[in-house]
Scaffold this active site. Structure first.
Site, PDB file in Angstrom:
ATOM      1  N   CYS A  85     -30.001 -13.282  -9.925  1.00  0.00           N
ATOM      2  CA  CYS A  85     -30.555 -13.950  -8.758  1.00  0.00           C
ATOM      3  C   CYS A  85     -31.912 -14.584  -9.033  1.00  0.00           C
ATOM      4  O   CYS A  85     -32.465 -15.275  -8.186  1.00  0.00           O
ATOM      5  CB  CYS A  85     -30.642 -12.972  -7.581  1.00  0.00           C
ATOM      6  SG  CYS A  85     -29.022 -12.423  -7.027  1.00  0.00           S
ATOM      7  N   CYS A 208     -29.021  -8.397   5.662  1.00  0.00           N
ATOM      8  CA  CYS A 208     -28.580  -9.055   4.428  1.00  0.00           C
ATOM      9  C   CYS A 208     -29.001 -10.512   4.416  1.00  0.00           C
ATOM     10  O   CYS A 208     -29.009 -11.178   5.449  1.00  0.00           O
ATOM     11  CB  CYS A 208     -27.060  -8.987   4.304  1.00  0.00           C
ATOM     12  SG  CYS A 208     -26.389  -7.320   4.428  1.00  0.00           S
ATOM     13  N   SER A 209     -29.303 -11.015   3.224  1.00  0.00           N
ATOM     14  CA  SER A 209     -29.649 -12.424   3.099  1.00  0.00           C
ATOM     15  C   SER A 209     -28.429 -13.286   3.392  1.00  0.00           C
ATOM     16  O   SER A 209     -27.294 -12.838   3.276  1.00  0.00           O
ATOM     17  CB  SER A 209     -30.185 -12.714   1.690  1.00  0.00           C
ATOM     18  OG  SER A 209     -29.286 -12.242   0.716  1.00  0.00           O
ATOM     19  N   LYS A 334     -33.412 -14.010   3.638  1.00  0.00           N
ATOM     20  CA  LYS A 334     -32.806 -13.533   4.874  1.00  0.00           C
ATOM     21  C   LYS A 334     -32.375 -14.688   5.764  1.00  0.00           C
ATOM     22  O   LYS A 334     -31.239 -14.763   6.186  1.00  0.00           O
ATOM     23  CB  LYS A 334     -33.819 -12.613   5.576  1.00  0.00           C
ATOM     24  CG  LYS A 334     -33.608 -12.255   7.012  1.00  0.00           C
ATOM     25  CD  LYS A 334     -32.401 -11.385   7.254  1.00  0.00           C
ATOM     26  CE  LYS A 334     -31.179 -12.205   7.470  1.00  0.00           C
ATOM     27  NZ  LYS A 334     -30.106 -11.565   8.208  1.00  0.00           N
ATOM     28  N   HIS A 338     -29.519 -17.713   0.610  1.00  0.00           N
ATOM     29  CA  HIS A 338     -29.681 -17.327  -0.791  1.00  0.00           C
ATOM     30  C   HIS A 338     -28.584 -17.913  -1.674  1.00  0.00           C
ATOM     31  O   HIS A 338     -27.671 -17.215  -2.104  1.00  0.00           O
ATOM     32  CB  HIS A 338     -29.698 -15.796  -0.890  1.00  0.00           C
ATOM     33  CG  HIS A 338     -29.980 -15.254  -2.254  1.00  0.00           C
ATOM     34  ND1 HIS A 338     -30.609 -15.975  -3.252  1.00  0.00           N
ATOM     35  CD2 HIS A 338     -29.705 -14.038  -2.800  1.00  0.00           C
ATOM     36  CE1 HIS A 338     -30.708 -15.218  -4.343  1.00  0.00           C
ATOM     37  NE2 HIS A 338     -30.165 -14.047  -4.098  1.00  0.00           N
TER      38      HIS A 338
END
Lengths: 399, 472
Positions: A85, A208-209, A334, A338
């Site tokens: 990531c 969660c993103s 968030k 992402h």
């Protein structure tokens, strides 16, 4: 730490960033065309003016052809990098070094990810052929290991932890609501966040993103050339990247309340940038809030809060848009979303935007008040076994 | 002649109350409960668990002559399931390992072969039938392992007798999900004379009468014929043992051995035990306990194992696990099949859970060539961890991951004496897991892709944080 750094040797003179989200109507090629075009326009250069390219993507293509084919790049070096990531940050880091060492005059770092074409929920990563003995849990599950461990260590009960995590998500949604490029552009009530369906451990959907598609790009030149391209360049003060020995999952001394890789890369970056008190010196930070417990722990690992006290600082609003040290003013992973390969460059895009005073409704006041440095932090992997990137950028060369 | 030197019985954690069947279907079911193999168990993995319990109590220095595995529900055809049990039990590479699969009677055959060779027999079965059938309600899942040798014999073989007869009573074609049975009264008719013939021959060979038997085990594939046989051949009524069908169900190849283990749990020296097994004929085995049985303590008695089956399962979950109910999975990719070359390279790790320990005592799970502490290369010794208890350091409940039975409960566990591992928890209520809980490793079938079963280890909660850590 043996890194010498390239403080003020190179500068960003143009950036582009697509909107992030579920782009059913745009391919990875389309996103690369859009982000690179915006970055070139921002720097006032043509594609032919760029000497070399670094492309970050984890799963949306292989090799430099993933970029050269859609952009019709004319026989130039294109390097494909991947580092989980932190892929976008890694593309940026290597691009900066190529300029700093004198190999090229003008380079582009660009990241892209097309996640929404997989048909699955969350992130899907293929593994090399293996013996089937690795633990196969989702990303939210591996990061949710942090929550009970942190609570256990610092004596928080489950409701207190949930409140802290909820406030982080609430804050990032609130920031993202002010960002026209963000995937999720609305505030979400704390009750909605706290009561969202559980995904892993105490983490609900709102912890969660955003799984999204997007691309971001930067044009980098030598610092002494920066003003030929931009009235307001952003200088690179520090670039630190660390891969840990992946000790956490096998070493009982690791307690799942910290990312040792982040601690070490932050130390390195602060050393390179000459920062002694990050909380006081930084105008803002973009951090890797892939899941809410990650942002909580990062506040301690990056030196923004004392060990065991980040949860109190979160509740006190220290990291809010109008707080002492705004964290993720653009909404973070968030709320901004992402798209893996793009995220590191998206963080730099926010630093670029804020330092140049172009953030509109979400412009933070600390920059006008004289703080001129921003931090970006990007990690990949899981607690105990990750890679970590920390950069410091500023809009003025140090004396 | 080799006799029994040790035994190990395994019952899965889960059980299904038969009343739940009646509640769901409107009829059928009955009283009591049946044992149920979890979604991540098969006859091979249960056989490993029985084998582990067996090896915990074999005489010091015991070396088996062969490994024989029997089941009516093999995880693989064509490929030897016993080889997986052999690998998981870390038995000697030179030990032959064979399957005897298909028919219920294979269990007796595997045992007699193991007895002759001074080896280990592992008998395991997962029994079910069509929803609402008596096979479904009356079946049970279990595994039993028996070790034979000449030193430390706790029960010697006094006599054996067999009768073989061909008649169509119970049958299943390969691949079918359930068995069929002829009209019940026919089987009773067919088995009756066979029981008389085999028992008479065995008693004659042993030169004893039926009333001299201290424990009489009668079981087999035909419940009605078994019930009739219990009363016919002159054994003392108090010697005829309970058949555990109410508590466990009929566990196929494993069942006579499960009843034998239950008898051996409480038998005293010098007692005569008869095993009468009805399956396509009748096999009779007469055993006599030795003085050594007084000193033999099982890892866990059958009765303790029955008491430990505390997971009350819903009928819907039971049907799902047995493949009769296809439910919507999480929207995640199915796991990839384990690749053969890496699985061979990591054989000891994957099957026997052997890590590596460096010169400083740091345990690496999985085994590593380079030491975490100090960086020494190839200065490691094997660290077998399958029997080491551990403590949960942190955990999560993953509601998104692919699983045959969501949610996945995963934990970071720290082993007593060093070593950390991240793995799935099984046989667990997600709502009750806590940091500090004690766990033990268990061999499971994680999933099956492209027909390849992925066997590896998970952790299961120990009942209480006490000295009982040694077993359950």
């Amino acid at each position: 730490m043996a890194s010498h750094g390239i403080r003020d040797a190179v500068a960003i003179v143009g950036m582009g960033c697509t909107t992030f989200g579920e782009h059913w109507d745009r391919s990875a090629d389309d996103l690369l065309v859009d982000a690179s075009s915006d970055a070139l326009a921002s720097a006032g250069v043509a594609l032919d003016d760029v000497d070399a390219f670094w492309l970050g993507t984890m799963g949306s293509g292989l090799s430099g052809l993933t970029l050269s084919r859609p952009l019709k790049i004319d026989h130039k070096p294109v390097t494909h990098v991947e580092n989980y990531c932190a892929t976008g940050s890694e593309a940026f880091r290597n691009a900066c070094y190529a300029v700093a060492c004198g190999a090229y005059d003008v380079v582009m770092a660009i990241g892209v990810e097309k996640l929404k074409d997989s048909g699955y929920s969350g992130l899907v990563v293929g593994n090399p052929a293996n013996d089937g003995t690795g633990l196969s849990v989702t990303a939210p599950a591996s990061f949710s290991f942090l929550a009970p461990a942190y609570a256990n260590k610092y004596g928080l009960d489950p409701d207190e932890v949930k409140d802290v995590l909820t406030r982080i998500a609430w804050k990032n949604h609130r920031n993202g609501a002010l960002n026209p490029r963000a995937q999720f552009r609305k505030e979400v009530p704390k009750e909605t966040i706290a009561c969202s369906p559980l995904v892993a451990g105490p983490l609900g959907i709102f912890d969660c993103s955003g799984v999204s598609d997007g691309s971001a790009a930067a044009i980098i030149v030598r610092a002494e050339d920066a003003h030929r391209y931009s009235d307001h360049p952003v200088y690179v003060k520090a670039l630190s990247f660390i891969a840990g020995p992946a000790a956490g999952p096998i070493d009982p001394s690791y307690d799942y309340t910290t990312f040792t890789e982040v601690v070490r890369s932050a130390e390195d970056a602060y050393h390179q940038a000459g920062i002694e008190d990050p909380r006081a010196e930084l105008a803002m930070a973009e951090v890797h809030d892939c899941f809410t417990p990650t942002e909580l722990v990062l506040m301690e690992d990056l030196g923004f809060a004392e060990r065991g006290f980040a949860w109190k600082e979160v509740l006190a609003g220290t990291f809010d848009l109008d707080g002492e040290l705004p964290v993720n003013p653009d909404g973070g992973l968030k709320s901004f979303g992402h798209p893996i390969g793009a995220s590191g460059l998206r963080m730099l895009f926010e630093a670029w935007t804020q330092l140049r005073g172009e953030a509109g409704d979400r412009q933070i006041s600390s920059i006008a008040a004289g703080k001129r440095k921003a931090l970006t932090h990007n990690l990949g992997g899981a607690p105990g076994a990750c890679v970590s990137f920390v950069s410091v950028v500023g809009d003025q060369p140090d004396a | 002649m080799p006799g029994i030197v040790s035994y190990g019985a395994y019952l899965p954690y889960w059980r299904l109350g038969r009343a739940a069947i009646g509640t769901a279907l409107g009829s059928g079911g009955g009283s009591g409960s049946r044992s149920v193999a979890s979604y991540d168990e098969d006859t091979t993995s249960m056989g490993v668990e029985a084998g582990r319990r067996l090896l915990a109590t074999v005489p010091a220095g015991y070396q088996p002559g062969l490994l024989a595995f029997a089941t009516t529900a093999p995880a693989y055809a064509d490929k030897t399931n016993a080889a997986i049990i052999h690998a998981a039990l870390a038995l000697s590479g030179s030990l032959p390992a064979f399957d005897a699969v298909g028919a219920v009677r294979s269990g007796v055959g595997a045992t007699w072969i193991a007895q002759a060779a001074g080896g280990v027999a592992v008998l395991a079965d997962i029994r079910t039938g069509r929803p609402g059938s008596s096979d479904e309600a009356g079946g049970g899942d279990a595994a039993v392992a028996l070790a034979f040798g000449t030193d430390g014999v706790i029960a010697e073989v006094v006599a054996a007798a067999s009768v073989t007869a061909e008649f169509v009573d119970r049958w299943r074609t390969p691949g079918a999900a359930f068995s069929k049975q002829w009209e019940e009264r026919f089987g009773e008719h067919a088995y009756g004379p066979l029981v008389d013939q085999a028992v008479t021959e065995a008693l004659k060979a042993a030169d004893i009468t039926a009333d001299e038997l201290d424990h009489v085990i009668v079981t087999g594939t035909h419940a009605r014929a078994v019930k009739a046989a219990r009363a016919t051949f002159g054994a003392r009524p108090d010697a005829v043992t309970a058949d555990l069908t109410v508590e466990v169900g009929y566990t196929g190849t494993a069942h006579w051995a499960l009843l034998l283990a239950d008898v051996l749990d409480r038998a005293e020296p010098g007692q005569m035990i008869a095993v009468v097994h009805l399956a396509d004929g009748v096999d009779v085995w007469l055993l006599r306990t030795t003085d050594a049985i007084a000193a033999h303590t099982p890892a866990r008695t059958v009765r303790q194992a029955i008491e430990a089956t505390r997971g009350e399962l819903s009928y819907a979950q039971f049907l799902t696990w047995r493949g009769f109910l296809q439910r919507e999975p999480p929207r995640r990719p199915e796991p990839e099949r384990p690749a053969a070359p890496p699985s061979l390279r990591t054989d000891a790790w994957k099957y026997a859970f052997v890590g590596s320990r460096d010169e400083n005592g740091f345990v690496h799970l999985p085994p590593s060539r380079v030491s975490m502490a100090g960086g020494a290369i190839d200065q490691m010794e094997p660290a077998p961890m399958a029997d080491v208890p551990a403590t949960i350091a942190t955990f999560t409940v993953d509601r998104l991951a692919f699983s045959l039975s969501p949610p996945v409960v995963a934990a970071v566990i720290d082993f007593d004496g060093g070593g950390r591992f991240q793995c799935e928890l099984t046989d667990v209520d997600p709502a009750t897991v806590a940091i500090g809980d004690r766990v033990a490793m268990t061999f499971r079938r994680l999933y099956t892709t492209d027909g390849v079963h992925n066997y590896f280890w998970k952790a299961r909660l120990l009942a209480a944080p006490t000295a009982s850590d040694q077993e359950d």
